[in-house]
Design a protein around this motif. Sequence first.
Motif, PDB file in Angstrom:
ATOM      1  N   ALA A   1      33.706  64.646  56.890  1.00 46.55           N
ATOM      2  CA  ALA A   1      32.472  65.429  56.778  1.00 46.55           C
ATOM      3  C   ALA A   1      32.668  66.518  55.733  1.00 46.55           C
ATOM      4  CB  ALA A   1      32.112  66.052  58.126  1.00 46.55           C
ATOM      5  N   TYR A   2      31.561  66.865  55.085  1.00 49.10           N
ATOM      6  CA  TYR A   2      31.534  67.978  54.137  1.00 49.10           C
ATOM      7  C   TYR A   2      30.804  69.139  54.795  1.00 49.10           C
ATOM      8  CZ  TYR A   2      29.540  70.811  50.356  1.00 49.10           C
ATOM      9  OH  TYR A   2      29.132  71.854  49.559  1.00 49.10           O
ATOM     10  N   VAL A   3      31.378  70.338  54.678  1.00 48.40           N
ATOM     11  CA  VAL A   3      30.781  71.548  55.237  1.00 48.40           C
ATOM     12  C   VAL A   3      30.583  72.551  54.107  1.00 48.40           C
ATOM     13  CG1 VAL A   3      30.971  73.380  56.953  1.00 48.40           C
ATOM     14  CG2 VAL A   3      31.970  71.132  57.420  1.00 48.40           C
ATOM     15  N   PRO A   4      29.333  72.925  53.792  1.00 47.15           N
ATOM     16  CA  PRO A   4      29.119  73.908  52.717  1.00 47.15           C
ATOM     17  C   PRO A   4      29.689  75.278  53.088  1.00 47.15           C
ATOM     18  CG  PRO A   4      27.076  72.751  53.290  1.00 47.15           C
ATOM     19  CD  PRO A   4      28.082  72.432  54.356  1.00 47.15           C
ATOM     20  N   ALA A   5      29.945  76.081  52.070  1.00 50.72           N
ATOM     21  CA  ALA A   5      30.403  77.453  52.303  1.00 50.72           C
ATOM     22  C   ALA A   5      29.351  78.197  53.108  1.00 50.72           C
ATOM     23  CB  ALA A   5      30.643  78.157  50.973  1.00 50.72           C
ATOM     24  N   GLY A   6      29.805  79.056  54.005  1.00 54.76           N
ATOM     25  CA  GLY A   6      28.876  79.856  54.790  1.00 54.76           C
ATOM     26  C   GLY A   6      28.419  79.194  56.065  1.00 54.76           C
ATOM     27  N   GLU A   7      28.763  77.924  56.286  1.00 54.19           N
ATOM     28  CA  GLU A   7      28.334  77.232  57.502  1.00 54.19           C
ATOM     29  C   GLU A   7      29.472  77.234  58.512  1.00 54.19           C
ATOM     30  OE1 GLU A   7      26.717  72.831  58.846  1.00 54.19           O
ATOM     31  OE2 GLU A   7      26.069  73.695  56.939  1.00 54.19           O
ATOM     32  N   ALA A   8      29.260  77.862  59.653  1.00 52.08           N
ATOM     33  CA  ALA A   8      30.271  77.948  60.690  1.00 52.08           C
ATOM     34  C   ALA A   8      30.322  76.641  61.476  1.00 52.08           C
ATOM     35  CB  ALA A   8      29.971  79.112  61.627  1.00 52.08           C
ATOM     36  N   VAL A   9      31.537  76.195  61.798  1.00 54.91           N
ATOM     37  CA  VAL A   9      31.732  74.949  62.531  1.00 54.91           C
ATOM     38  C   VAL A   9      32.756  75.169  63.628  1.00 54.91           C
ATOM     39  CG1 VAL A   9      32.590  72.575  62.384  1.00 54.91           C
ATOM     40  CG2 VAL A   9      31.117  73.464  60.587  1.00 54.91           C
TER      41      VAL A   9
ATOM     42  N   PRO B   1      24.763  75.209  43.331  1.00 53.85           N
ATOM     43  CA  PRO B   1      26.212  75.447  43.394  1.00 53.85           C
ATOM     44  C   PRO B   1      26.609  76.628  44.269  1.00 53.85           C
ATOM     45  CG  PRO B   1      25.524  75.019  41.132  1.00 53.85           C
ATOM     46  CD  PRO B   1      24.276  75.181  41.948  1.00 53.85           C
ATOM     47  N   VAL B   2      25.911  77.740  44.151  1.00 55.48           N
ATOM     48  CA  VAL B   2      26.283  78.923  44.928  1.00 55.48           C
ATOM     49  C   VAL B   2      26.049  78.684  46.414  1.00 55.48           C
ATOM     50  CG1 VAL B   2      25.764  81.352  45.356  1.00 55.48           C
ATOM     51  CG2 VAL B   2      25.931  80.517  43.010  1.00 55.48           C
TER      52      VAL B   2
ATOM     53  N   GLY C   1      29.602  78.632  47.549  1.00 55.68           N
ATOM     54  CA  GLY C   1      29.818  80.057  47.708  1.00 55.68           C
ATOM     55  C   GLY C   1      30.061  80.723  46.363  1.00 55.68           C
ATOM     56  N   GLY C   2      29.603  81.954  46.230  1.00 60.39           N
ATOM     57  CA  GLY C   2      29.722  82.676  44.972  1.00 60.39           C
ATOM     58  C   GLY C   2      31.145  82.816  44.471  1.00 60.39           C
ATOM     59  N   PRO C   3      32.125  83.184  45.318  1.00 54.92           N
ATOM     60  CA  PRO C   3      33.500  83.338  44.830  1.00 54.92           C
ATOM     61  C   PRO C   3      34.086  82.039  44.277  1.00 54.92           C
ATOM     62  CG  PRO C   3      33.219  84.505  46.907  1.00 54.92           C
ATOM     63  CD  PRO C   3      31.969  83.704  46.692  1.00 54.92           C
ATOM     64  N   THR C   4      33.780  80.904  44.907  1.00 52.53           N
ATOM     65  CA  THR C   4      34.307  79.630  44.414  1.00 52.53           C
ATOM     66  C   THR C   4      33.714  79.289  43.058  1.00 52.53           C
ATOM     67  OG1 THR C   4      34.686  78.793  46.654  1.00 52.53           O
ATOM     68  CG2 THR C   4      34.490  77.153  44.902  1.00 52.53           C
ATOM     69  N   VAL C   5      32.399  79.498  42.905  1.00 53.84           N
ATOM     70  CA  VAL C   5      31.753  79.215  41.619  1.00 53.84           C
ATOM     71  C   VAL C   5      32.305  80.138  40.538  1.00 53.84           C
ATOM     72  CG1 VAL C   5      29.564  79.247  40.370  1.00 53.84           C
ATOM     73  CG2 VAL C   5      29.665  78.295  42.675  1.00 53.84           C
ATOM     74  N   GLU C   6      32.512  81.393  40.880  1.00 52.71           N
ATOM     75  CA  GLU C   6      33.034  82.340  39.892  1.00 52.71           C
ATOM     76  C   GLU C   6      34.447  81.963  39.461  1.00 52.71           C
ATOM     77  OE1 GLU C   6      33.891  87.152  39.405  1.00 52.71           O
ATOM     78  OE2 GLU C   6      32.857  86.379  41.178  1.00 52.71           O
ATOM     79  N   ALA C   7      35.256  81.477  40.409  1.00 51.45           N
ATOM     80  CA  ALA C   7      36.655  81.166  40.100  1.00 51.45           C
ATOM     81  C   ALA C   7      36.826  79.826  39.403  1.00 51.45           C
ATOM     82  CB  ALA C   7      37.487  81.190  41.379  1.00 51.45           C
ATOM     83  N   PHE C   8      36.036  78.815  39.799  1.00 50.16           N
ATOM     84  CA  PHE C   8      36.308  77.449  39.349  1.00 50.16           C
ATOM     85  C   PHE C   8      35.113  76.738  38.719  1.00 50.16           C
ATOM     86  CE2 PHE C   8      38.931  78.246  43.210  1.00 50.16           C
ATOM     87  CZ  PHE C   8      40.146  78.404  42.564  1.00 50.16           C
TER      88      PHE C   8
END
Length: 397
Positions: free
Chosen positions: A374-382, A64-65, A69-76
């Motif tokens: 497309a799905y882009v994970p947190a932290g991946e620049a596009v 999940p993290v 991303g950590g902030p999204t997991v912490e919030a939701f």
Amino acid sequence: MDRLVNTIRTYAWGSATALPELLGTAPTGDPQAELWMGAHPGAPSRVDRGAGPVSLADAIAADPVGELGGPTVEAFGPRLPFLLKLLAAETPLSLQVHPDLGQAQEGFADEEARGVPLDAPHRSYKDANHKPEMICALTPFDGLCGFRPAAEAAELLDGLGVPRLKPYADLLRARPEGEALRDVLTAVLTAEPEAMAATVNAAAEAAARLAPERPEYAPYAALATHYPGDPGVLAAMLLHHIRLAPGEALYLGAGVPHAYIEGLGVEIMANSDNVLRCGLTPKHVDVPELLRVVRFEAAPPGVLRPAPAPDGSGEEVYPAPIGEFRLSRLPLAAGDPARALPSGTPQILLCTAGRAMLTGPDGAQLTLERGESAYVPAGEAVLTTGEGTLFRATTAP
């Protein structure tokens, strides 16, 4: 980044042609209502990272993290907090409302304690989450949204010239607005069914007769052709009728009664399936719970138009007072320099016109045609280039 393989839901109200035309596929003859993009357990998208297709929900659950991303997991929590859809309505959806977070938690806990099966037709709460949502029109899009002022609703009812409607119009004028709207909706939904069906049919006949010269009655005559005798036809007369032009949007918060009537649009919502119905449906209507959830407040529908993002990225953002999702549109033009998308949150990218090219940090490229995502994970620049329109769904910063 991952190309998404998505599921089309074939609900009865869907269009047989709108999604196939957008996707460039042959119609199947079935009503294709919604294409889901995300990780909702009802129809999660699939991704292939080299070992064969897997559910996006499973891929996120494994890390999940790393994915969100950590902030999204912490919030939701450890799941994608939004669901993106293409929605194609040919006939009206049910008139409905969604609970706020506290109501959803209470309602879900109550039904769990009473042992109501999750798949029971009379179950109202499928999860403990709220379901704010937004619809952005890709074609002219008709809908109902929010209560009219009580006096305006009374005038609409009076204009039909149906004696059975006079008590409702009088009540709308006699009480304070919130009380009047509550009392009339309650009376309509709790009336003896045969008597109410007769009232609805009389109102529908009058609306059809008046519609050529008074087009404000046309939507209600049309609703009655799909749902003859349904009390939701009268409930709909309490609401604003609205037509969105392509590119315009509506945000629908908790407790706001609404229904989509016809059109193709991009819809985004919190990751929930909680719906309480007022009518225009053969499904269960839980009147006491509905009245607990509805906000009896007259307000204009509040049509949204996208505003340029302040960071100069070229994104056009549809503002919404919610953290679980953020929807924006990126017009892409040939010859424009590549645009870098923010990378701190998970995102789904959907091409609705033309073609979009995505380039990852390792130089890997992915081309999206119309209707592809497309799905882009947190932290991946596009980086994005192309010629067309790209919608971006993510969480609020």
